[in-house]
Design a protein around this motif. Structure first.
Motif, PDB file in Angstrom:
ATOM      1  N   ARG A 150     -11.603 -11.179   3.565  1.00  0.00           N
ATOM      2  CA  ARG A 150     -12.893 -10.519   3.343  1.00  0.00           C
ATOM      3  C   ARG A 150     -13.081  -9.348   4.303  1.00  0.00           C
ATOM      4  O   ARG A 150     -13.722  -8.354   3.957  1.00  0.00           O
ATOM      5  CB  ARG A 150     -14.042 -11.526   3.479  1.00  0.00           C
ATOM      6  N   PHE A 189     -10.998  -6.491   2.901  1.00  0.00           N
ATOM      7  CA  PHE A 189     -11.547  -5.937   1.658  1.00  0.00           C
ATOM      8  C   PHE A 189     -12.943  -5.331   1.890  1.00  0.00           C
ATOM      9  O   PHE A 189     -13.583  -4.869   0.963  1.00  0.00           O
ATOM     10  CB  PHE A 189     -11.612  -7.034   0.589  1.00  0.00           C
ATOM     11  N   GLY A 190     -13.419  -5.360   3.126  1.00  0.00           N
ATOM     12  CA  GLY A 190     -14.678  -4.683   3.436  1.00  0.00           C
ATOM     13  C   GLY A 190     -15.927  -5.461   3.090  1.00  0.00           C
ATOM     14  O   GLY A 190     -17.023  -4.905   3.080  1.00  0.00           O
ATOM     15  N   ILE A 191     -15.775  -6.741   2.781  1.00  0.00           N
ATOM     16  CA  ILE A 191     -16.972  -7.516   2.444  1.00  0.00           C
ATOM     17  C   ILE A 191     -17.718  -7.898   3.712  1.00  0.00           C
ATOM     18  O   ILE A 191     -18.930  -7.762   3.792  1.00  0.00           O
ATOM     19  CB  ILE A 191     -16.587  -8.739   1.594  1.00  0.00           C
ATOM     20  N   PRO A 217     -16.186  -2.868  -0.216  1.00  0.00           N
ATOM     21  CA  PRO A 217     -15.127  -3.067  -1.215  1.00  0.00           C
ATOM     22  C   PRO A 217     -14.742  -1.766  -1.910  1.00  0.00           C
ATOM     23  O   PRO A 217     -13.560  -1.539  -2.169  1.00  0.00           O
ATOM     24  CB  PRO A 217     -15.750  -4.052  -2.198  1.00  0.00           C
ATOM     25  N   GLN A 218     -15.722  -0.884  -2.191  1.00  0.00           N
ATOM     26  CA  GLN A 218     -15.386   0.375  -2.860  1.00  0.00           C
ATOM     27  C   GLN A 218     -14.367   1.145  -2.035  1.00  0.00           C
ATOM     28  O   GLN A 218     -13.426   1.735  -2.544  1.00  0.00           O
ATOM     29  CB  GLN A 218     -16.608   1.288  -3.039  1.00  0.00           C
ATOM     30  N   VAL A 276     -10.978  -0.353  -2.277  1.00  0.00           N
ATOM     31  CA  VAL A 276     -10.333   0.004  -3.536  1.00  0.00           C
ATOM     32  C   VAL A 276      -9.749   1.406  -3.430  1.00  0.00           C
ATOM     33  O   VAL A 276      -8.601   1.648  -3.799  1.00  0.00           O
ATOM     34  CB  VAL A 276     -11.343  -0.060  -4.706  1.00  0.00           C
ATOM     35  N   ARG A 285     -16.649 -17.376  -9.595  1.00  0.00           N
ATOM     36  CA  ARG A 285     -17.808 -16.649  -9.066  1.00  0.00           C
ATOM     37  C   ARG A 285     -17.482 -15.195  -8.749  1.00  0.00           C
ATOM     38  O   ARG A 285     -18.312 -14.317  -8.913  1.00  0.00           O
ATOM     39  CB  ARG A 285     -18.341 -17.343  -7.806  1.00  0.00           C
ATOM     40  N   HIS A 286     -16.271 -14.960  -8.234  1.00  0.00           N
ATOM     41  CA  HIS A 286     -15.944 -13.627  -7.735  1.00  0.00           C
ATOM     42  C   HIS A 286     -14.834 -12.925  -8.501  1.00  0.00           C
ATOM     43  O   HIS A 286     -14.805 -11.715  -8.572  1.00  0.00           O
ATOM     44  CB  HIS A 286     -15.528 -13.713  -6.256  1.00  0.00           C
ATOM     45  N   ARG A 340      -7.033  -6.938 -13.103  1.00  0.00           N
ATOM     46  CA  ARG A 340      -8.033  -6.000 -12.623  1.00  0.00           C
ATOM     47  C   ARG A 340      -7.489  -5.208 -11.436  1.00  0.00           C
ATOM     48  O   ARG A 340      -7.717  -4.016 -11.327  1.00  0.00           O
ATOM     49  CB  ARG A 340      -9.293  -6.754 -12.200  1.00  0.00           C
ATOM     50  N   TRP A 341      -6.752  -5.907 -10.558  1.00  0.00           N
ATOM     51  CA  TRP A 341      -6.274  -5.217  -9.359  1.00  0.00           C
ATOM     52  C   TRP A 341      -4.975  -4.490  -9.608  1.00  0.00           C
ATOM     53  O   TRP A 341      -4.723  -3.458  -8.994  1.00  0.00           O
ATOM     54  CB  TRP A 341      -6.202  -6.195  -8.192  1.00  0.00           C
TER      55      TRP A 341
END
Lengths: 338, 503
Positions: free
Chosen positions: B305, B308-310, B330-331, B334, B347-348, B416-417
């Protein structure tokens, strides 16, 4: 529609086609039995009188799609109407600059809601419940609760009556707004983000969407649209008072929810919202023209009674059908989407 | 032979398209500790929920104390003497220990008087019985997780349960508390109760259990006695593991790739107080799979996390391709070329009601829809491409994520990734809750990606997976990185002992 999943599509479309059917029946009934309902003049009136609520409902739809709510739009209409009155009367601004400042103020007020909701992560219901009182209170403080602004530029007041090609100006504005919101919700990445956030804000965040800015946008738009509605309202009633738009927020929410948008977010279409607006507008106008024999002794309140009943039936009907079919067929419940 | 406390035969249970239980048979005798063993997703939790009445089985029979029971509810299960201690205690945090125990055990009635003294005495007695030194008046909120678990156990004891289910009770316990718990389990056994004991730790099973039933893919594979009548060990760890995985561990993982390339990610003393991690230094190279092992709660997901910048890092250096970077959202992650397949898929990882094509395009909106206008054909093509490439079983790109099985959902999350063409891919327990077939497919996909030059950081709680997949293995414990192994030198023993060793 292309952005809906098939299982939802089925439900939503069922809901919306049902609503369209109700709308047609309603329309047919009123044309047959209500005095002068189907005349072009009256139909123009239906649009003119429902333009403000219609605009608010169009702007409300993306808010609800993100899983939020904006209770402050009616109060903001009041505040913007008063502001416009103050600018033109006390500051002697010309109509155009005054209108521009009013729209900017609406945008700013929407931004205030958006800031509290996204930056401070407060629940939209509470934030806009607060600004619902705050905006109305400000409007009343400015007018001391009594003052009414009446001396507007005749050119501005004529907007309330203007027709282009025989169609009232309000209808053109409503159409343009509906088209814009349709493109926003169904054809742009913004609308896609609204939907994703409505289904799962956390899921949208983990997908790298900028949840904060995408959540903020619909509130900015409701602010702007509330200001626009305030201007139209002022032109139509030829006066600006602090109580403009009282209760409109609930009418707008009713139209959106009646139109099949889930109050939990994620699910809904803009055409559905339009049908919801039309159903309420037609009912409100038509019911006053129905002969007493149909009204069971109830007067003008019948419109709100029927609107309420329609909303509950529209919401409970599909749920009830689902529960019953689950009971009898023992099918596992559909994946939890709400 | 005495009457079994519990007898399940051929229990089945499905959730939508997912068949969680495909026929489980299980017996619990009085005075027995019966371990239930299986990989993540083998169906243990579902089975417990069937026994406690939280889920209704679709098929099979459930006997409690010799009578067949249908339409079991949690209330009824409790009345029939079944108590369950979950990993996450379900207590009221703002009530005291004695109030919580009272709520569980005392029958309610309208206008019933609360006998506070009695309640307290009762709580004291129960806590003393399990050797827990807790003041019954402490609010539960101020207790640690293991202490809360002790309260749960006290409740189970107090209810006079004949069947006690323990779901990974030691996951968060210290050595001392663990010994305490083992004592309680042995007491229960001696008093004639039956204990269903679920744990991933094989050594516990050998220390405690009389019999063990192995679940795999929703089926009970085998029930074996741990010891013979004379007390000799009947079962080896290797046997148990091969029963769990069903195949020889080594043969199911794809071959490792060639030599790794340039360093993609480099961390130096990365700290994040919010995530409880400190001084993490590691490097992941292109074409390499770095396995991140450790117990649940060791800080692995928290590290992901951070990357990933959360929950952004508080201090330390993150270098991506040799450049110092800050990952604050997260942006940003990415745009830096970091992808993250999260732990909690439902959930995520996937927005379940949305079509899978929309899920796959979500992280590439700017690339796929440059003018902000949706291009439905492009999106559909993206969906079809990944359905084909990853072998996703779905009726089309418009199928909602929720209609897919767990393994296929995971592939959607992965797609997605992959669509973002990342440099670094972080996978958080990528095969958790995924059936064996999809699992080996996902393993092959991951290996292929690494072979194409992607740097992969793979968190996994599944030890054979970490050992089988990783080129190198880093082990975390208590929010710190404690040891790093080369893939060839790592053994289950060494990795586990690094993850467990008390600091």
């Amino acid at each position: 529609m292309a952005s809906l999943s098939p299982s939802l599509k089925k439900n939503v479309l069922r809901h919306e086609s049902l609503l369209l059917l109700v709308l047609l029946l309603e329309f047919a009934f009123l044309c047959l039995y209500a005095r002068n309902f189907g005349t072009p003049d009256n139909l123009s009136n239906v649009v003119r009188h429902s333009a403000e609520i219609g605009l608010l409902a169009l702007a409300m739809m993306p808010v609800i799609l993100t899983g939020g709510i904006d209770l402050s739009v009616g109060s903001l209409m009041g505040l913007c109407a008063v502001l416009f009155g103050v600018l033109t009367h006390d500051y002697h601004l010309a109509t155009l600059p005054a209108a521009a400042v009013t729209l900017a103020a609406g945008l700013f007020a929407g931004g205030f809601n958006a800031f509290l909701i996204t930056a401070l992560r407060l629940p939209p219901l509470i934030v806009t419940l607060g600004t619902y009182s705050l905006f109305r209170g400000l409007a009343e403080a400015i007018t001391q609760g009594t003052k009414t602004y009446r001396a507007f530029d005749p050119a501005f007041l004529s907007l309330g009556e203007t027709r282009w090609f025989g169609v009232p100006l309000q209808a053109w504005i409503l159409t343009a707004a509906a088209a814009s919101f349709y493109l926003l919700v169904h054809r742009s990445t913004f609308g896609r983000s609204f939907r994703a956030i409505g289904f799962s804000p956390e899921g949208a965040r983990y997908a790298g969407l900028s949840v904060q800015s995408r959540t903020a946008l619909p509130y900015l738009l409701t602010g702007l649209v509330a200001a626009l509605a305030a201007l139209l309202f002022t032109a139509r009633l030829r006066q600006a008072r602090a109580d403009a738009g009282t209760g409109y927020e609930l009418c707008a929410i009713t139209a959106v929810v009646l139109g099949g948008t889930s109050i939990f977010g994620g699910v809904g279409t803009l055409p559905g919202t339009l049908a919801g607006i039309a159903a309420i507008a037609v009912l409100t106008n038509g019911i006053g023209r129905v002969p007493a024999v149909f009204k069971a002794g109830i007067g003008g309140e019948l419109a709100s009674l029927l609107t309420g009943a329609l909303l509950l039936v529209a919401l409970a009907g599909p749920e009830l059908a689902r529960v019953l079919s689950t009971r009898s067929a023992k099918i596992s419940p559909s994946p939890k989407t709400l | 032979m005495r009457q079994p406390l519990l007898r399940l035969s051929q229990i089945t249970k499905s959730f939508g398209a997912v068949r969680a239980l495909k026929g489980v048979s299980f017996e619990l005798h009085p005075g027995e500790v019966h371990a239930l063993l299986g990989e993540n997703g083998a169906g243990k939790s579902t089975l417990i929920k069937v026994i406690t009445g939280a889920h209704q089985p679709d098929g099979g029979t459930l006997e409690i104390g010799g009578t067949t029971v249908s339409n079991l509810t949690p209330t009824r299960a409790r009345k029939l003497g079944i108590a369950c201690i979950y990993q996450q205690p379900a207590l009221f945090p703002d009530l005291s220990v004695s109030e919580n125990i009272g709520l569980r055990l005392e029958g309610g009635a309208f206008f019933a008087k609360v006998h506070w003294k009695q309640r307290r005495k009762n709580a004291d007695a129960l806590l003393a019985r399990i050797g827990a030194a807790l003041d019954p008046e402490t609010p539960v909120r101020s207790l640690s997780m293991p202490e809360q678990q002790l309260v749960e156990i006290a409740c189970a004891l107090g209810s006079g349960a004949k069947t006690v289910i323990m779901d990974e009770p030691t996951a968060s316990l210290t050595q001392v508390e663990q010994e305490l718990l083992f004592g309680v389990v042995r007491d229960l056994r001696a008093s004639g109760a039956g204990v269903v004991y679920i744990s991933h730790r094989l050594e516990e099973i050998f220390a405690l259990a009389d019999r063990v039933t192995v679940l795999r893919d929703g089926q009970s594979i085998s029930t074996r006695a741990v010891r013979s009548e004379l007390g000799a060990m009947e079962l080896t760890e290797e046997e148990l593991i091969s029963l769990m995985v069903g195949r020889e561990v080594a043969s199911i993982y794809p071959h490792r790739g060639g030599s790794p390339g340039e360093t993609v990610l480099e961390l130096e003393n990365v700290c994040c107080a919010a995530g409880g991690i400190a001084n993490i230094s590691l490097a992941v190279r292109a074409g390499e799979i770095l396995g991140l092992a450790g117990l649940v709660g060791a800080g692995r997901t928290e590290l992901a996390r951070v990357l990933f910048g959360i929950t952004p890092a508080d201090s330390g250096t993150i270098r991506l391709l040799g450049r110092n970077v800050q990952v604050r959202s997260p942006q940003q992650a990415v745009s830096l070329g970091i992808g993250y397949v999260p732990e909690d898929r439902r959930r995520h990882g996937v927005i379940l009601p949305m079509p899978i094509a929309e899920n796959m395009s979500m992280a590439v909106h700017p690339k796929l829809f440059p003018g902000k206008w949706l291009r439905f054909e492009a999106e559909r093509a993206l969906g079809l491409r990944f359905i084909e490439e990853l072998g996703i079983k779905a009726y089309g790109p418009e199928a909602p994520g929720g209609s897919l099985s767990g393994g296929n959902q995971q592939k959607v999350s992965l797609a997605r990734w992959l669509a973002t063409e990342p440099r670094l891919l972080i996978l958080d327990d990528p095969t958790q809750g995924v059936d064996v077939g999809a699992k080996s497919e996902i393993h092959r996909i991951i290996r292929d990606l690494a072979a194409k030059g992607l740097a992969v950081l793979m968190i996994s709680s599944d030890l054979p997976e970490v050992l089988g997949m990783s080129d190198r293995i880093a082990v975390m414990r208590g929010g710190r990185l404690v040891e790093t192994f080369e893939g060839s030198t790592a053994t289950a023993q060494r990795v586990m002992s690094a993850a467990l060793r008390p600091s």
